[in-house]
Scaffold this active site. Sequence first.
Site: not given
Length: 161
Positions: A52-54
């Site tokens: 999700l961060c990526q």
Amino acid sequence: MTEGYRLMVVEPGSVAPDFTLSDLDREQVSLGSLRRDNNVLLVFYPFAFSPLCQGEICQVRDELAGYRDEDVQVVGVSVDTPFSLKVWAEQQGITFPLLSDFWPHGAVAKTYGVFNDVGGMANRGTFLIDTEGIVRFAEIVSPRESRDQTKWKKAVAALRG
């Protein structure tokens, strides 16, 4: 409200707390130096290398020119070490500053009210700070929730108005 989720401490209209953190080359970077010439979009995220961060950070990477055209410096902040941030930035082609809030662990995230005590990471917090150091936009969501970046762009556009 989920466990480990804190109420926002830094709100629109307040003065953004200054800080100094290491970038991926272990150079010291302060908010004061960043906002000297540009507004700053401060993007807290839990961890590099997480899906999700990526996705979020790569979307910023892909739309970075739009922020630069509006005189906004995007800055990512996580509790990762500078070493892991460097590898991640190289792998993903991230060219905007990524700062390490590793030690003291999450100190800046705590100052901004986005530290997740249960997970030992930052919740997803976003702050738009103008060149005078005033917070113009702020949001916080849980680590598992994706942010709608169109809100950021509307906040950036409102700086012109």
